[in-house]
Design a protein around this motif. Structure first.
Motif, short mmCIF file in Angstrom:
data_model
loop_
_atom_site.label_atom_id
_atom_site.label_comp_id
_atom_site.label_asym_id
_atom_site.label_seq_id
_atom_site.Cartn_x
_atom_site.Cartn_y
_atom_site.Cartn_z
N LEU A 67 0.84 -1.20 0.00
CA LEU A 67 0.00 0.00 0.00
C LEU A 67 0.87 1.25 0.00
CD1 LEU A 67 -2.62 1.58 0.22
CD2 LEU A 67 -2.63 1.11 2.69
N ALA A 68 1.91 1.27 0.81
CA ALA A 68 2.80 2.43 0.86
C ALA A 68 3.40 2.71 -0.51
CB ALA A 68 3.90 2.21 1.89
N GLU A 69 3.79 1.67 -1.22
CA GLU A 69 4.37 1.84 -2.55
C GLU A 69 3.36 2.45 -3.51
OE1 GLU A 69 6.85 -0.81 -5.81
OE2 GLU A 69 5.40 -1.82 -4.49
N ARG A 70 2.12 1.96 -3.48
CA ARG A 70 1.10 2.48 -4.40
C ARG A 70 0.76 3.93 -4.06
NH1 ARG A 70 -0.56 -3.21 -4.55
NH2 ARG A 70 -1.78 -3.03 -2.64
N MET A 71 0.74 4.28 -2.78
CA MET A 71 0.46 5.67 -2.42
C MET A 71 1.62 6.58 -2.84
SD MET A 71 -1.69 5.51 1.20
CE MET A 71 -0.40 4.69 2.16
N ALA A 72 2.86 6.09 -2.71
CA ALA A 72 4.01 6.88 -3.13
C ALA A 72 3.99 7.13 -4.63
CB ALA A 72 5.30 6.18 -2.71
N ARG A 73 3.53 6.15 -5.39
CA ARG A 73 3.44 6.33 -6.84
C ARG A 73 2.30 7.27 -7.22
NH1 ARG A 73 4.26 0.07 -9.00
NH2 ARG A 73 6.53 -0.02 -8.68
N ARG A 74 1.20 7.16 -6.52
CA ARG A 74 0.05 8.02 -6.82
C ARG A 74 0.35 9.47 -6.47
NH1 ARG A 74 -5.94 6.55 -6.63
NH2 ARG A 74 -7.07 8.53 -6.53
N TRP A 75 1.00 9.69 -5.33
CA TRP A 75 1.32 11.04 -4.86
C TRP A 75 2.83 11.22 -4.89
CZ3 TRP A 75 -2.05 8.91 -0.52
CH2 TRP A 75 -3.41 9.01 -0.87
N ALA A 76 3.35 11.49 -6.06
CA ALA A 76 4.80 11.49 -6.27
C ALA A 76 5.53 12.49 -5.37
CB ALA A 76 5.11 11.78 -7.74
N GLY A 77 4.88 13.57 -4.98
CA GLY A 77 5.55 14.56 -4.15
C GLY A 77 5.41 14.33 -2.66
N ALA A 78 4.71 13.27 -2.27
CA ALA A 78 4.44 13.03 -0.86
C ALA A 78 5.61 12.33 -0.17
CB ALA A 78 3.18 12.19 -0.70
N GLU A 79 5.75 12.60 1.13
CA GLU A 79 6.68 11.87 1.98
C GLU A 79 5.90 10.72 2.60
OE1 GLU A 79 8.37 12.42 6.42
OE2 GLU A 79 8.77 14.12 5.08
N VAL A 80 6.20 9.50 2.17
CA VAL A 80 5.46 8.32 2.62
C VAL A 80 6.34 7.50 3.55
CG1 VAL A 80 4.26 6.22 1.90
CG2 VAL A 80 4.14 8.27 0.47
N THR A 81 5.79 7.19 4.73
CA THR A 81 6.50 6.40 5.73
C THR A 81 5.69 5.15 6.04
OG1 THR A 81 7.49 8.36 6.73
CG2 THR A 81 7.42 6.38 8.08
N LEU A 82 6.37 4.04 6.16
CA LEU A 82 5.76 2.77 6.55
C LEU A 82 6.32 2.39 7.92
CD1 LEU A 82 5.60 -0.47 4.43
CD2 LEU A 82 6.80 -0.49 6.60
N MET A 83 5.47 1.84 8.78
CA MET A 83 5.92 1.36 10.08
C MET A 83 5.35 -0.02 10.33
SD MET A 83 5.59 3.10 13.87
CE MET A 83 7.01 4.17 13.66
N ASP A 84 6.18 -0.92 10.84
CA ASP A 84 5.73 -2.26 11.19
C ASP A 84 6.63 -2.79 12.29
OD1 ASP A 84 3.76 -4.32 9.38
OD2 ASP A 84 5.02 -5.26 10.89
#
Length: 253
Positions: A67-84
């Motif tokens: 999901l993080a990867e798809r959101m990063a591709r959709r919103w190219a200018g966004a800072e996307v962080t994943l936590m697990d």
């Protein structure tokens, strides 16, 4: 052979990493049919809430980072962080998404995860994760998430949330997942992962993490989650999506 670094001292083969992430996606679809529909809905709602693409996005319990990867591709200018908290899944995410998504280790059962993320997020997603926590920690999580959001930020929580009353027409039409088959596929996926010698140190770490904390199997209706979100200070909260016993709550800080 090219390798990618998934964790300190762990070199992962890129094609193999891609294969494990792909089969993980199939595994999740077995538990939650129409999961792709949830992702599209939450992205559209996040854009509508802000009137623009989110600038800071946090995917909690994000596993191998699909999901993080798809959101990063959709919103190219966004800072996307994943936590697990799972070291194996984090290694797969880091191996595939280095330079695209920041991947952090974090435990949602304590408020310390908020400090690690930096706060001020426009969107926080939590998909099929909160059922691992007992009700008291889930209730505390809503307060932690509100503090981690920017004003007007959106929280989306998707998990097992049975209907409060009669199911909607769409719920009645949605196919119920074959839970026995999904559980078997889950066990087989982890058995196959255990055959990878390179990941055995991380599997030992995973056992240390989860050996003494089995899933709480927390299940509560949307009304419970809505009340918990409002008690935590969210101004608006309501159902965003449903598929059988699974649903997604959207809450605006």
């Amino acid at each position: 052979m090219a390798t990618t670094t998934g964790a300190p001292g762990v070199a992962l083969d890129p094609p193999q990493t891609a294969q494990w992430r792909e089969t993980w996606s199939e595994l999740m679809e077995g538990f939650v049919p129409y999961l792709a529909g949830l992702e599209e809905t939450l992205c559209r709602v996040a854009e509508a809430v802000h009137g623009r693409a989110p600038r800071r996005v946090l995917d909690l319990g994000g596993g191998p980072g699909l999901l993080a990867e798809r959101m990063a591709r959709r919103w190219a200018g966004a800072e996307v962080t994943l936590m697990d908290i799972d070291p194996v899944l984090l290694a797969l995410a880091r191996g595939a998404l280095a330079g695209q998504v920041r991947a952090l280790e974090g435990d949602l059962s304590t408020p310390r995860w908020v400090d690690r993320t930096g706060g001020g997020h426009d969107l926080i997603t939590v998909v099929m994760t909160l059922h691992y926590l007992p009700s008291s920690q889930v209730r505390a999580f809503y307060d932690d998430a509100r503090r981690c959001l920017a004003p007007g930020g959106l929280l989306v929580v998707a998990d097992l949330m049975p209907d409060d009353g009669l199911p909607s027409l769409m719920s009645a039409l949605d196919p119920a997942p074959n839970e026995a088959a999904a559980e078997l596929a889950w066990a087989q996926w982890w058995n196959d992962i255990a055959d990878l010698e390179v990941l055995r140190p991380l599997l030992a770490q995973r056992e240390a993490v989860f050996g003494s904390r089995p899933p709480a199997e927390f299940t509560a209706p949307v009304s419970w989650h809505t009340a918990a979100a409002r008690e935590a200070g969210f101004g608006q909260a309501g159902i965003l999506w449903r598929c059988g016993r699974h649903a997604a709550l959207a809450a605006v800080a």
